[in-house]
Design a protein around this motif. Structure first.
Motif, PDB file in Angstrom:
ATOM      1  N   ARG A   3       0.829  -1.201   0.000  1.00 55.92           N
ATOM      2  CA  ARG A   3       0.000   0.000   0.000  1.00 55.92           C
ATOM      3  C   ARG A   3       0.861   1.247   0.000  1.00 55.92           C
ATOM      4  NH1 ARG A   3      -4.316  -0.745   4.911  1.00 55.92           N
ATOM      5  NH2 ARG A   3      -5.687  -2.204   3.881  1.00 55.92           N
ATOM      6  N   SER A   4       0.367   2.252  -0.672  1.00 55.46           N
ATOM      7  CA  SER A   4       1.004   3.555  -0.546  1.00 55.46           C
ATOM      8  C   SER A   4       0.461   4.195   0.729  1.00 55.46           C
ATOM      9  CB  SER A   4       0.672   4.439  -1.751  1.00 55.46           C
ATOM     10  OG  SER A   4      -0.690   4.836  -1.714  1.00 55.46           O
ATOM     11  N   ARG A   5       1.084   5.252   1.138  1.00 58.17           N
ATOM     12  CA  ARG A   5       0.607   5.967   2.334  1.00 58.17           C
ATOM     13  C   ARG A   5      -0.831   6.465   2.140  1.00 58.17           C
ATOM     14  NH1 ARG A   5       2.670   7.691   6.968  1.00 58.17           N
ATOM     15  NH2 ARG A   5       2.136   9.737   7.796  1.00 58.17           N
ATOM     16  N   ALA A   6      -1.124   6.950   0.954  1.00 60.35           N
ATOM     17  CA  ALA A   6      -2.465   7.474   0.659  1.00 60.35           C
ATOM     18  C   ALA A   6      -3.519   6.367   0.687  1.00 60.35           C
ATOM     19  CB  ALA A   6      -2.483   8.185  -0.685  1.00 60.35           C
ATOM     20  N   THR A   7      -3.204   5.212   0.087  1.00 59.41           N
ATOM     21  CA  THR A   7      -4.188   4.121   0.081  1.00 59.41           C
ATOM     22  C   THR A   7      -4.352   3.531   1.474  1.00 59.41           C
ATOM     23  OG1 THR A   7      -2.554   2.460  -0.614  1.00 59.41           O
ATOM     24  CG2 THR A   7      -3.849   3.540  -2.355  1.00 59.41           C
TER      25      THR A   7
END
Length: 124
Positions: A3-7
């Motif tokens: 996961r990215s930080r945003a997701t």
């Protein structure tokens, strides 16, 4: 796939909202998702009470289980909120319904909820 930080933030917000809405529907309509308060965070869900006292809920939507750090975070937030107990609600993967998610707490938090006080912490 990681996961990215945003997701991760989006998944966390979605999970917190799922939990808050379920509790508001089935316990008290004043229960809601809280906004973050930095180092004075008071948990992810506000408005939950037991025996007239606040209960802090720390929500986690992640595959990796980290109960020790999560319990420490819930305890810090419990103190910040001057709450009776701090509980961890964490994602049960493969289960989308709110009522199917996991709830984890220490034995001390369970005793606090049942007795309505934290006196047993002072005697040990």
């Amino acid at each position: 796939m990681t996961r990215s930080r945003a997701t991760a933030r989006k998944a966390g917000t979605s999970f917190e909202t799922l939990v808050a809405n379920y509790l508001a529907t089935h316990i008290d309509d004043r229960i809601e998702r809280r906004t973050k308060n930095g180092n004075k965070d008071r948990g992810d869900i506000g408005g939950l009470r037991h025996l007239g006292q606040r209960v802090v809920l720390e929500c986690k939507n992640t595959i990796k289980i980290a109960l020790g750090p999560w319990a420490a975070e819930a305890e810090t937030e419990r103190g910040n909120d001057d709450a009776l107990a701090g509980l961890i609600i964490h994602k049960r993967h493969g289960k989308a319904k709110a009522q199917d998610q996991w709830v984890t707490l220490t034995l001390g938090e369970l005793v606090a909820l049942i007795n309505g006080n934290r006196d047993h912490y002072e005697t040990n």
